[in-house]
Design a protein around this motif. Structure first.
Motif, PDB file in Angstrom:
ATOM      1  N   SER A 105      56.336  24.205  63.714  1.00  0.00           N
ATOM      2  CA  SER A 105      55.999  23.441  64.910  1.00  0.00           C
ATOM      3  C   SER A 105      56.411  24.200  66.170  1.00  0.00           C
ATOM      4  O   SER A 105      57.097  25.231  66.110  1.00  0.00           O
ATOM      5  CB  SER A 105      56.716  22.089  64.880  1.00  0.00           C
ATOM      6  OG  SER A 105      58.106  22.271  65.124  1.00  0.00           O
ATOM      7  N   ASN A 134      58.578  23.175  68.203  1.00  0.00           N
ATOM      8  CA  ASN A 134      60.040  23.070  68.301  1.00  0.00           C
ATOM      9  C   ASN A 134      60.752  24.192  67.552  1.00  0.00           C
ATOM     10  O   ASN A 134      61.843  24.611  67.942  1.00  0.00           O
ATOM     11  CB  ASN A 134      60.506  21.728  67.742  1.00  0.00           C
ATOM     12  CG  ASN A 134      60.067  20.559  68.578  1.00  0.00           C
ATOM     13  OD1 ASN A 134      59.922  20.675  69.798  1.00  0.00           O
ATOM     14  ND2 ASN A 134      59.817  19.425  67.934  1.00  0.00           N
ATOM     15  N   VAL A 189      65.592  24.483  62.648  1.00  0.00           N
ATOM     16  CA  VAL A 189      64.741  23.389  63.116  1.00  0.00           C
ATOM     17  C   VAL A 189      63.587  23.148  62.150  1.00  0.00           C
ATOM     18  O   VAL A 189      63.237  22.002  61.848  1.00  0.00           O
ATOM     19  CB  VAL A 189      64.228  23.680  64.537  1.00  0.00           C
ATOM     20  CG1 VAL A 189      63.213  22.620  64.971  1.00  0.00           C
ATOM     21  CG2 VAL A 189      65.390  23.715  65.517  1.00  0.00           C
ATOM     22  N   GLU A 205      62.968  19.550  60.283  1.00  0.00           N
ATOM     23  CA  GLU A 205      61.744  18.764  60.439  1.00  0.00           C
ATOM     24  C   GLU A 205      61.058  18.529  59.103  1.00  0.00           C
ATOM     25  O   GLU A 205      60.509  17.443  58.853  1.00  0.00           O
ATOM     26  CB  GLU A 205      60.792  19.481  61.405  1.00  0.00           C
ATOM     27  CG  GLU A 205      61.308  19.489  62.841  1.00  0.00           C
ATOM     28  CD  GLU A 205      60.354  20.171  63.816  1.00  0.00           C
ATOM     29  OE1 GLU A 205      60.422  19.864  65.015  1.00  0.00           O
ATOM     30  OE2 GLU A 205      59.543  21.018  63.368  1.00  0.00           O
ATOM     31  N   HIS A 206      61.116  19.493  58.219  1.00  0.00           N
ATOM     32  CA  HIS A 206      60.476  19.326  56.917  1.00  0.00           C
ATOM     33  C   HIS A 206      61.225  18.313  56.059  1.00  0.00           C
ATOM     34  O   HIS A 206      60.606  17.493  55.371  1.00  0.00           O
ATOM     35  CB  HIS A 206      60.408  20.663  56.183  1.00  0.00           C
ATOM     36  CG  HIS A 206      59.725  20.580  54.851  1.00  0.00           C
ATOM     37  ND1 HIS A 206      58.369  20.382  54.712  1.00  0.00           N
ATOM     38  CD2 HIS A 206      60.221  20.624  53.580  1.00  0.00           C
ATOM     39  CE1 HIS A 206      58.051  20.324  53.433  1.00  0.00           C
ATOM     40  NE2 HIS A 206      59.161  20.468  52.718  1.00  0.00           N
ATOM     41  N   GLY A 250      61.581  14.869  58.911  1.00  0.00           N
ATOM     42  CA  GLY A 250      60.519  14.490  59.841  1.00  0.00           C
ATOM     43  C   GLY A 250      60.801  14.883  61.270  1.00  0.00           C
ATOM     44  O   GLY A 250      59.882  15.154  62.035  1.00  0.00           O
ATOM     45  N   SER A 251      62.077  14.913  61.642  1.00  0.00           N
ATOM     46  CA  SER A 251      62.469  15.347  62.982  1.00  0.00           C
ATOM     47  C   SER A 251      63.889  15.871  62.921  1.00  0.00           C
ATOM     48  O   SER A 251      64.657  15.543  62.004  1.00  0.00           O
ATOM     49  CB  SER A 251      62.392  14.186  63.980  1.00  0.00           C
ATOM     50  OG  SER A 251      63.395  13.221  63.705  1.00  0.00           O
ATOM     51  N   GLU A 252      64.256  16.674  63.901  1.00  0.00           N
ATOM     52  CA  GLU A 252      65.608  17.221  63.926  1.00  0.00           C
ATOM     53  C   GLU A 252      66.636  16.122  64.142  1.00  0.00           C
ATOM     54  O   GLU A 252      67.725  16.144  63.553  1.00  0.00           O
ATOM     55  CB  GLU A 252      65.728  18.280  65.018  1.00  0.00           C
ATOM     56  CG  GLU A 252      67.059  19.007  65.000  1.00  0.00           C
ATOM     57  CD  GLU A 252      67.160  20.091  66.055  1.00  0.00           C
ATOM     58  OE1 GLU A 252      68.172  20.822  66.045  1.00  0.00           O
ATOM     59  OE2 GLU A 252      66.245  20.206  66.897  1.00  0.00           O
ATOM     60  N   ASN A 269      72.570  18.573  66.542  1.00  0.00           N
ATOM     61  CA  ASN A 269      71.390  19.371  66.226  1.00  0.00           C
ATOM     62  C   ASN A 269      71.635  20.157  64.953  1.00  0.00           C
ATOM     63  O   ASN A 269      72.738  20.118  64.392  1.00  0.00           O
ATOM     64  CB  ASN A 269      70.998  20.281  67.398  1.00  0.00           C
ATOM     65  CG  ASN A 269      72.119  21.234  67.797  1.00  0.00           C
ATOM     66  OD1 ASN A 269      72.752  21.870  66.950  1.00  0.00           O
ATOM     67  ND2 ASN A 269      72.375  21.344  69.107  1.00  0.00           N
TER      68      ASN A 269
END
Length: 389
Positions: free
Chosen positions: A91, A93, A134, A138-139, A142-144, A167
């Protein structure tokens, strides 16, 4: 069960452990004083902290954060929720040119491209890639931000009581914090729980998309120490940090040095800690799980005795050449039923008059309650014995 001494047998059985035969303990100097905000030297097997300074001081974790990122990913792999062969689309990101990553360590991922998850793990651990962190986050979640919830869940579960992640990569964030003690706990957990992934921490370089990146851990190349991981970290706020693990003979140590002023300082100070630990301490296994230590009388049971021992192997870290001895105390008037694993006493390990470790003494098997007549007979015998106490 062990609330007061009146419940404990007055006689202690003393076991001289054969692995230490020297009566005079070698002199142990004070731990070296380090130029760091905080540090910890911990034995991997026993969990004993050999040396420390400000172990619970809140500090920025920097890229040591990626140790937890890797831990969470390894946990999800083991659970079968993801696979090393998963195809991950990069992504914006996770793009290496994301301004957030400017001047930091990268795997050099390109937005819109696909990468196998197994390659991202290598980019995270070997290259210390913030972009890889990151992409993995996400994988997995779904999101960090959702991934950091998993990171904090595992931190709490491991007993990292003074750590909070915001993070997946460790670049400065408002609330993100950890301690030297918590990083030692995490290092121990990585080695213990996911040895396959831990093997990556000693790889010296990794090539992705024809770009070779290098493992920054400075002690991997040191011929005087057998260091096989773990992680470097640096931000302006956190300073230069280093977590290392090394082995010598059967002993493994984990050192954590936080907040030094340079790469060279974190290397030198970490080497001081590890050298001190290996030179002046040793870790022994005085007792093995399942070995019968004592067979006390038991009342009201189908058997007249219960075998007591320890549930897990015991490791004790002591100054080299110490005269280590063990004592155990057993609860008085044990009565059936008794379940396997039930605590019935304690084992104390001592150097001189100092107790250096203690562990529960447990039943090694079940003892069922006797029938009516057996219980009646034991009741009479128990009453009769009490008259002579």
């Amino acid at each position: 069960m062990l609330d007061n001494i009146s419940k404990i047998t007055k006689s202690l059985v003393i076991i001289s452990l054969l692995f230490t035969c020297l009566a005079l303990q070698a002199a142990v100097p004070r731990a070296p004083s380090l130029t760091a905000k905080s540090y910890v030297l911990m034995d991997y097997d026993s969990g004993k902290i050999i040396a420390q300074s400000n172990p619970d001081l809140p500090v920025g974790p920097a890229s040591l954060t990626k140790m937890m990122t890797g831990y969470v990913v390894s946990h999800e792999l083991e659970a079968g929720n993801i696979s090393r062969d998963d195809i991950v689309k990069i992504s914006m990101n996770a793009y290496a040119q994301n301004p957030v990553f400017e001047g930091s360590s990268l795997m050099w991922l390109e937005v819109g491209k696909t990468v196998k998850l197994g390659e991202l793990i290598k980019g995270l651990i070997i290259s210390s890639g913030n972009d890889a962190a990151v992409a993995l986050a996400e994988h997995v979640a779904g999101s960090e931000s959702a991934f950091t919830d998993l990171m904090n869940h595992h931190a709490k579960k491991l007993g990292m009581n003074d750590t909070f992640f915001e993070n997946a990569h460790g670049l400065s964030a408002t609330q993100q914090k950890t301690t030297a003690r918590d990083m030692a706990i995490l290092g121990m957990a990585l080695i213990r729980d996911f040895p396959h992934e831990y093997e990556l921490y000693k790889q010296r370089s990794y090539t992705y998309n024809n770009i070779q990146t290098y493992n920054r851990h400075p002690l991997l190349a040191d011929p005087s120490l057998n260091v096989d991981g773990i992680k470097t970290g640096h931000t302006k706020k956190a300073g230069y940090c280093l977590v290392s693990s090394a082995t010598k003979d059967s002993m493994r140590l984990i050192s954590v040095v936080m907040g030094t002023d340079s790469k060279q300082t974190r290397k030198v100070e970490s080497k001081k800690l590890l050298s001190y630990g290996f030179r002046f301490f040793e870790t022994v296994r005085p007792l093995e799980a399942g070995k019968v230590l004592h067979k006390p009388r038991i009342w009201m049971g189908e058997s007249d005795e219960v075998e007591l021992g320890i549930a897990e192997d015991i490791f004790v870290t002591i100054p080299r050449n110490s005269d280590l001895k063990a004592q155990y105390v057993v609860e008085k008037d044990l009565s059936a039923p008794i379940k396997k694993g039930q605590i019935a006493g304690k084992v104390f390990f001592m150097i001189g008059k100092e107790t250096v470790a203690e562990h529960p003494l447990v039943a090694l098997h079940d003892v069922e309650e006797a029938g009516f007549f057996g219980r009646m007979s034991d009741s009479v015998s128990q009453w009769f014995d009490s008259l002579f106490e």
